[in-house]
Design a protein around this motif. Structure first.
Motif, short mmCIF file in Angstrom:
data_model
loop_
_atom_site.label_atom_id
_atom_site.label_comp_id
_atom_site.label_asym_id
_atom_site.label_seq_id
_atom_site.Cartn_x
_atom_site.Cartn_y
_atom_site.Cartn_z
N ASN A 146 13.45 -10.01 37.73
CA ASN A 146 13.93 -11.36 38.04
C ASN A 146 14.16 -11.57 39.53
OD1 ASN A 146 14.10 -12.41 35.33
ND2 ASN A 146 15.87 -11.09 35.02
N SER B 299 15.19 -7.74 31.62
CA SER B 299 16.01 -8.63 30.80
C SER B 299 15.62 -8.53 29.33
CB SER B 299 15.88 -10.07 31.28
OG SER B 299 16.36 -10.22 32.59
N VAL C 124 8.82 -9.50 39.08
CA VAL C 124 8.90 -10.44 37.96
C VAL C 124 9.80 -9.85 36.88
CG1 VAL C 124 7.60 -11.69 36.19
CG2 VAL C 124 6.60 -11.35 38.46
N ALA D 205 14.01 -12.04 26.60
CA ALA D 205 13.69 -13.00 27.66
C ALA D 205 12.19 -13.32 27.66
CB ALA D 205 14.09 -12.43 29.03
N THR D 206 11.87 -14.44 28.22
CA THR D 206 10.47 -14.81 28.43
C THR D 206 10.28 -15.23 29.88
OG1 THR D 206 10.85 -17.14 27.83
CG2 THR D 206 10.19 -15.63 26.05
N THR D 207 9.05 -15.10 30.34
CA THR D 207 8.70 -15.58 31.68
C THR D 207 7.42 -16.37 31.61
OG1 THR D 207 8.15 -14.94 33.95
CG2 THR D 207 7.55 -13.39 32.21
N ASP D 208 7.34 -17.42 32.41
CA ASP D 208 6.14 -18.25 32.49
C ASP D 208 5.15 -17.73 33.53
OD1 ASP D 208 7.02 -20.10 30.57
OD2 ASP D 208 8.12 -21.25 32.07
N MET D 209 5.54 -16.77 34.33
CA MET D 209 4.69 -16.33 35.42
C MET D 209 3.43 -15.62 34.88
SD MET D 209 7.19 -15.19 38.49
CE MET D 209 8.76 -16.03 38.74
N THR E 246 11.15 -8.28 27.83
CA THR E 246 10.65 -9.56 28.36
C THR E 246 9.24 -9.81 27.85
OG1 THR E 246 12.02 -9.50 30.35
CG2 THR E 246 10.00 -10.80 30.46
N PHE F 273 5.82 -12.02 28.23
CA PHE F 273 5.05 -12.84 29.17
C PHE F 273 4.29 -13.91 28.39
CE2 PHE F 273 6.02 -9.25 31.77
CZ PHE F 273 5.95 -9.68 33.08
N ALA G 217 9.10 -18.09 41.81
CA ALA G 217 7.95 -18.67 41.10
C ALA G 217 6.98 -19.35 42.06
CB ALA G 217 8.44 -19.67 40.06
#
Length: 497
Positions: A379, A338, A376, A341-345, A54, A56, A383
């Motif tokens: 998952n 994951s 985070v 994957a990317t996360t915006d958090m 993942t 960030f 948010a």
């Protein structure tokens, strides 16, 4: 009855598997930007980490210079709480105050208490084992089962290390001395030793490379790989930031063709040093796989802060509140994370210590300012229940300097270059608000601020226009109030909604 016994055995086995502590590998680079595309020159890092884990998108540091940022990573605290204000011993960097206040409460100490065998390899804090710090190589910070700490600041050749408290001196022979490779070999040996002698104990590794810090010295096989490349010509490159704070508006002359070539050369060399870093990552991952650890290991890739290369005519440095300097790479792979994957958090350097402890199943100390990223990564984090802003602090060196409008000389820091800022990331409020001060006092007194900057980053991605004069006074008052709370926060009070 036999079925009941079988169920009990299976439940017990499952519980034991669930309780097994994972291994954790933390790899941190020195001065690696993300906004100026340094990750693009590391294709193997993409396949090994980003595609397998993942990424960030909104990872930041809370202080854009080495020693305070690393102190925040090691303690999980904002600068105003660990009190390492700058890179100098007199401002707390590896000073006696650091040892008295913080060394018993760092990642190494906490992970040891959590039952981990710990290893540190590479750069610690800028003044480690240098005479002004008051200690020498015999000082091994508490909590590290294996200690291989660089004396002083980042170098690739001609350096000394403390190898479990014994001085080891290196010269300029590539095969024996190139520091990124030496760190790689030490890290691999630690994993192999864990396999042969400590297989029942989980391990935690802190692997700290010198790249791409100045002097950015590539390994011979990578020298001139990017000979035809130039530093990114962003909208803020070679841009006169006359509406910004004095260090840029008055202390940064316009670049010339000569200084632009200096910046280009630095950029090329930085990228070339990062090729050795991706080799390090590759060999660490291969060793984990060969040793049978890969499925039970979390691997984190991060940097201590970003960097700028010609933005606002600053030839090559950090120390500014802009995204080039505070936004960093953070990539994580491991069990349950994951893939591709990317996360915006938002993730901060102060979140790493609580994350490691949470993954280890250990309690997070109440005085830690950061928040665990475990949910985070899995998952499981909502948010709307996560942070939407954070504090950035910078405390100037406190030394006087003369402004010389010489194109070869630019001012990256000197007296009266202290600021605090709020970086916000939420729908309709992707902004930076900063307050600057006429002195370098710590802690800051907001009532003494004499200059402000504001950027609506959705409209001004490269932060070229200081639009504080257009800011609604009510919104500015709210931001000042938010800053006031942040600069006084500690522990859970820093987890402001």
């Amino acid at each position: 009855m036999r079925s009941l016994c079988l169920l009990v055995v299976l439940a017990t086995l499952w519980a034991s598997l669930e309780a097994k502590q994972p291994n954790i590998v933390f790899i941190i680079t020195d001065d690696q930007d993300v906004k100026l595309n340094s990750l693009d020159v590391q294709p193997k890092l993409h396949s090994m980490m980003i595609e397998e884990g993942t990424f960030f998108k909104n990872a930041f540091v809370t202080h854009p210079v080495c020693c305070p940022s690393r102190s925040s990573t090691l303690t999980g605290k904002y600068t105003h709480n660990h009190k390492t204000y700058e890179n100098n011993v007199g401002r707390g960097c590896n000073a006696q105050s650091w040892r008295d206040m913080n060394e018993q409460k760092t990642i190494g100490a906490y992970m040891t208490k959590a039952g981990y065998r710990t290893g540190f390899f590479g750069k610690y804090l800028n003044n480690y084992a240098l005479k002004p710090s008051g200690v020498n190589v015999s000082h091994v910070p508490p909590g590290w089962s294996k200690w291989f700490g660089l004396v002083g600041n980042s170098k690739f050749y001609h350096y000394s290390v403390s190898n479990d408290g014994v001085k080891e001196t290196h010269g300029n022979d590539y095969k024996n001395d190139y520091f990124t490779d030496v760190v790689k070999r030490e890290a691999i040996a630690f994993i192999q030793d864990a396999k042969s002698n400590h297989s029942e104990s989980p391990f935690f590794m802190y692997v700290s490379t010198p790249a791409p810090h100045r002097p950015a010295t590539p390994a011979p096989q990578y020298n001139n790989t990017f000979a035809n490349r130039t530093a990114p010509r962003t909208p803020s490159y070679h841009f006169e930031g006359k509406d910004k704070h004095w260090i840029i508006a008055e202390g940064t002359p316009s670049m010339t063709n000569q200084t632009m070539e200096i910046v280009d050369q630095l950029c090329r060399q930085r990228w070339e040093t990062l090729l050795s870093v991706q080799d390090l990552v590759e060999e660490v991952l291969m060793t984990l796989e060969k040793s049978g650890f890969i499925d039970d290991t979390f691997i984190f890739y991060n940097s201590d802060h970003g960097y700028h290369l010609g933005q606002f005519n600053q030839q090559g440095e950090k120390r500014q509140p802009y995204d080039e300097d505070i936004r960093v790479p953070l990539i994580v792979r491991g069990p349950g994370v994951s893939k591709n994957a990317t996360t915006d958090m938002i993730a901060l350097n102060i979140d790493l210590l609580p994350t490691f402890l949470d993954l280890a199943g250990a309690a997070i100390p109440e005085d830690v300012d950061g928040q665990s990223l475990k949910n985070v990564l899995m998952n499981e984090q909502k948010a709307d229940e996560w942070r939407s802003d954070f504090l950035v602090e910078y405390f100037g060196e406190g030394t006087p300097c003369m402004v010389q409008m010489d194109p070869q000389v630019f001012r990256h820091d000197c007296k009266n270059n202290t600021f605090v800022a709020i970086r916000s990331l939420e729908t309709g409020n992707n902004t930076l608000y900063a307050e600057f001060f006429p002195t370098d006092d710590a802690p800051v007194d907001l009532s003494t601020s004499n200059f402000q900057e504001f950027y609506d980053i959705d409209k001004d991605l490269w932060q070229t226009k200081n639009s504080v004069k257009e800011l609604d006074p009510k919104i500015q008052a709210m931001m000042k109030d938010r800053l006031k709370k942040f600069i006084a926060c500690s522990g859970k009070s820093c987890h402001m909604p």
